[in-house]
Design an enzyme around this catalytic site. Structure first.
Site, PDB file in Angstrom:
ATOM      1  N   LYS A   1       0.882 -16.137  39.304  1.00  0.00           N
ATOM      2  CA  LYS A   1       0.267 -16.534  37.466  1.00  0.00           C
ATOM      3  C   LYS A   1       0.840 -18.176  37.183  1.00  0.00           C
ATOM      4  O   LYS A   1       0.448 -18.756  36.676  1.00  0.00           O
ATOM      5  CB  LYS A   1       1.239 -15.767  36.662  1.00  0.00           C
ATOM      6  CG  LYS A   1       0.144 -16.264  34.720  1.00  0.00           C
ATOM      7  CD  LYS A   1      -0.969 -15.863  34.590  1.00  0.00           C
ATOM      8  CE  LYS A   1      -0.929 -17.154  33.050  1.00  0.00           C
ATOM      9  NZ  LYS A   1      -2.072 -17.065  32.856  1.00  0.00           N
TER      10      LYS A   1
ATOM     11  N   CYS B   1      -0.723 -21.761  26.918  1.00  0.00           N
ATOM     12  CA  CYS B   1      -0.364 -22.255  28.024  1.00  0.00           C
ATOM     13  C   CYS B   1      -0.119 -22.533  29.577  1.00  0.00           C
ATOM     14  O   CYS B   1       0.689 -22.093  29.490  1.00  0.00           O
ATOM     15  CB  CYS B   1      -1.722 -20.883  28.694  1.00  0.00           C
ATOM     16  SG  CYS B   1      -2.663 -19.706  27.939  1.00  0.00           S
TER      17      CYS B   1
HETATM   18  N1  SAJ Z   1      -8.028 -29.881  29.164  1.00  0.00           N
HETATM   19  C1  SAJ Z   1      -8.422 -31.903  29.766  1.00  0.00           C
HETATM   20  N2  SAJ Z   1      -8.543 -31.755  30.565  1.00  0.00           N
HETATM   21  C2  SAJ Z   1      -9.571 -30.510  30.896  1.00  0.00           C
HETATM   22  C3  SAJ Z   1      -9.411 -29.103  30.939  1.00  0.00           C
HETATM   23  C4  SAJ Z   1      -8.096 -29.321  30.237  1.00  0.00           C
HETATM   24  O1  SAJ Z   1      -7.476 -32.006  28.639  1.00  0.00           O
HETATM   25  O2  SAJ Z   1      -9.903 -30.887  32.061  1.00  0.00           O
HETATM   26  C5  SAJ Z   1      -7.302 -29.814  28.101  1.00  0.00           C
HETATM   27  C6  SAJ Z   1      -7.766 -28.825  26.881  1.00  0.00           C
HETATM   28  O3  SAJ Z   1      -8.581 -29.694  25.982  1.00  0.00           O
HETATM   29  C7  SAJ Z   1      -6.678 -28.316  26.831  1.00  0.00           C
HETATM   30  C8  SAJ Z   1      -5.802 -27.745  27.275  1.00  0.00           C
HETATM   31  O4  SAJ Z   1      -5.930 -28.714  28.548  1.00  0.00           O
HETATM   32  O5  SAJ Z   1      -6.145 -28.810  25.840  1.00  0.00           O
HETATM   33  C9  SAJ Z   1      -5.753 -25.989  28.513  1.00  0.00           C
HETATM   34  O6  SAJ Z   1      -7.073 -25.877  28.077  1.00  0.00           O
HETATM   35  P1  SAJ Z   1      -8.138 -25.217  29.760  1.00  0.00           P
HETATM   36  O7  SAJ Z   1      -9.274 -25.130  29.207  1.00  0.00           O
HETATM   37  O8  SAJ Z   1      -7.790 -26.122  30.411  1.00  0.00           O
HETATM   38  O9  SAJ Z   1      -7.058 -24.241  29.577  1.00  0.00           O
HETATM   39  P2  SAJ Z   1      -6.701 -22.790  28.641  1.00  0.00           P
HETATM   40  O10 SAJ Z   1      -5.189 -23.132  28.375  1.00  0.00           O
HETATM   41  O11 SAJ Z   1      -7.634 -22.358  27.576  1.00  0.00           O
HETATM   42  O12 SAJ Z   1      -6.506 -21.361  29.768  1.00  0.00           O
HETATM   43  C10 SAJ Z   1      -6.047 -21.718  30.583  1.00  0.00           C
HETATM   44  C11 SAJ Z   1      -6.798 -21.298  32.038  1.00  0.00           C
HETATM   45  N3  SAJ Z   1      -5.705 -21.499  33.065  1.00  0.00           N
HETATM   46  C12 SAJ Z   1      -6.736 -21.318  34.345  1.00  0.00           C
HETATM   47  O13 SAJ Z   1      -7.500 -21.926  34.289  1.00  0.00           O
HETATM   48  C13 SAJ Z   1      -5.476 -22.092  35.748  1.00  0.00           C
HETATM   49  C14 SAJ Z   1      -6.421 -19.370  32.426  1.00  0.00           C
HETATM   50  O14 SAJ Z   1      -7.418 -19.036  32.971  1.00  0.00           O
HETATM   51  C15 SAJ Z   1      -5.279 -18.779  31.610  1.00  0.00           C
HETATM   52  O15 SAJ Z   1      -5.435 -17.173  31.537  1.00  0.00           O
HETATM   53  C16 SAJ Z   1      -5.609 -19.581  29.793  1.00  0.00           C
HETATM   54  O16 SAJ Z   1      -4.421 -20.190  30.936  1.00  0.00           O
HETATM   55  C17 SAJ Z   1      -3.975 -18.259  30.077  1.00  0.00           C
HETATM   56  O17 SAJ Z   1      -3.387 -17.809  29.462  1.00  0.00           O
HETATM   57  O18 SAJ Z   1      -2.650 -18.415  31.112  1.00  0.00           O
END
Ligand code: SAJ
Length: 404
Positions: A199, A253
């Site tokens: 995870k 996360c």
């Molecule tokens: N972000 C960027 N660029 C990107 C993608 C995301 O700057 O290309 C930023 C987002 O704006 C945000 C942060 O990263 O601030 C995180 O967003 P996210 O959409 O990547 O992820 P979370 O935190 O909403 O959810 C993640 C997910 N993990 C993965 O995709 C590996 C989700 O599947 C998990 O269940 C979740 O963390 C968790 O609870 O652990």
């Protein structure tokens, strides 16, 4: 069948409890926060997520119960927060330890306790197993980490594969039979420590990949190249898939979990640590862009600057580790007057200079910084035509707008 008790009715525990109940299983949800219990008992969901209203109604129809304390049963799912200690970078296991202590006080003999909260590798062995000798209750611990993404939670709850880490195949099968009532994505069985590690590795992978995009944004800005176009072209290669740069990595996360590895393996986790530092530097990087653009346009009063978006990403109402709130603090410390701020997803004020109405917000600023690409923005780009705009999310395509 005895009931299933889901402890911690936050953004993971609540959808899990409601989904199980909606499939006809007897479910009790517990949470130490009385306002959550009160709202749920009245049939009101406690955060924005597509499909949650209907799911709560279905679960109530099926007889879900909510209470402040865990129920006396033999199957528990724990989904409480697991923050990290900002000094040591190690996990702060206090919520999960307290939740399990509460369970061990009331449970039936030989319960299964499934930890869904994200924990650093070894947490269950180090902090939870010893609680059983304190109380004399023999519990079967397991780890089935949640993997759902806010914004698509209910879909992913059903369709993502699930890892189940347990001490025996028999326990893992019992757990699978509960999750299989809604999970169509398949199961992988392993030991507890490997499930914990898998995870953390998933979220760390994403953090590192975002940091690469953010570093590219800085390199391209330094030499006048268009990072979005370069990423778009590079991603046409069949084995390249670069993520998008942004104003910072927020949420509870991705911006937290990699620290567990840095805290526990400081000598080995070098790339992971560097990625964290790059992503954490982004609000400051945006501040520098804001300063440059203000100077270029003869704006000196930061209260004429407006940040669009407070939540940590698009179309969610979660402000944990919000890059916008970090940037607000930086502006206050380094520049003076607080900027104005607006977020269409938030019904409550989280900071004093927040507007609740978009038109009033736009009226009172000269320079808009787009921090979050909410869908709301697509229908409101015209209102920003006469403003100076810095778009940190590549969602606003007007000639002359500044980019990250
Ligand atoms: N972000 C960027 N660029 C990107 C993608 C995301 O700057 O290309 C930023 C987002 O704006 C945000 C942060 O990263 O601030 C995180 O967003 P996210 O959409 O990547 O992820 P979370 O935190 O909403 O959810 C993640 C997910 N993990 C993965 O995709 C590996 C989700 O599947 C998990 O269940 C979740 O963390 C968790 O609870 O652990």
């Amino acid at each position: 069948m005895n009931s299933i008790c889901v402890t911690g009715l936050g953004r993971i525990g609540l959808p899990t409890a409601l989904t199980l109940a909606s499939r006809g299983l007897p479910v009790v949800g517990s949470d130490s926060n009385p306002s959550i219990i009160e709202a749920l008992q009245k049939g009101v969901v406690t955060f924005e997520e597509k499909g949650m209203d209907a799911l709560l109604k279905a679960a109530i129809r099926e007889g879900i119960k909510f209470g402040a304390k865990p129920a006396a049963t033999d199957f528990y799912i724990v989904a409480v927060p697991t923050p990290y200690d900002k000094g040591t970078k190690k996990i702060d296991p206090s919520y999960v330890v307290n939740a399990v202590r509460d369970i061990l006080r009331v449970c039936l003999p030989n319960p299964i306790i499934v930890i869904e909260s994200t924990v650093s590798p070894g947490t269950i062995d180090r902090y939870l197993r010893p609680l059983t000798s304190e109380t004399g209750v023999k519990a079967r611990f397991a780890h089935a980490p949640e993997r759902v993404i806010p914004g698509r939670m209910l879909y992913e709850l059903e369709h993502n594969a699930r890892v189940i880490g347990a001490d025996s195949r028999e326990t893992a099968e019992l757990i699978r039979s509960v999750y299989a009532t809604f999970c169509l994505g398949g199961f992988a069985f392993t030991d507890i420590r490997s499930a914990e590690m898998a995870k953390i590795v998933e979220n760390t992978f994403r953090d590192i990949n975002i940091s690469f995009a953010n570093e590219l944004a800085k390199i391209c800005r330094a030499d006048g190249m268009d990072v979005y176009e370069i990423i778009r072209m590079a991603n046409m290669h069949p084995r390249v898939n670069i993520l998008q740069p942004g104003p910072g990595v927020g949420g509870h996360c991705i911006s937290v979990d990699p620290w567990f590895l840095v805290g526990d393996y400081p000598l080995e986790a070098r790339l992971i640590h560097e990625a964290r530092k790059i992503n954490d530097s982004m609000p400051m990087y945006v501040l520098e862009r804001v300063r440059e653009i203000m100077a270029e346009n003869n704006i000196s009063d930061t209260s004429r600057v407006g940040f669009y978006g407070i939540s940590y990403k698009e179309d969610v109402d979660d402000v944990r580790e919000s890059p916008t709130l970090q940037l607000m603090d930086l502006v206050k410390t380094c520049m003076g007057n607080p900027p104005k701020v607006f977020d269409p997803m938030l019904c409550e004020r989280v900071t004093p200079s927040q507007y609740m109405d978009f038109n009033e917000f736009i009226r009172d600023v000269d320079f808009v910084v787009i921090m979050v690409g909410h869908s709301h923005l697509a229908g409101h780009q015209r209102e920003m035509n006469d403003k100076i705009v810095l778009d940190t999310r590549n969602v606003y395509h007007r000639e002359g707008a500044y980019r990250l």
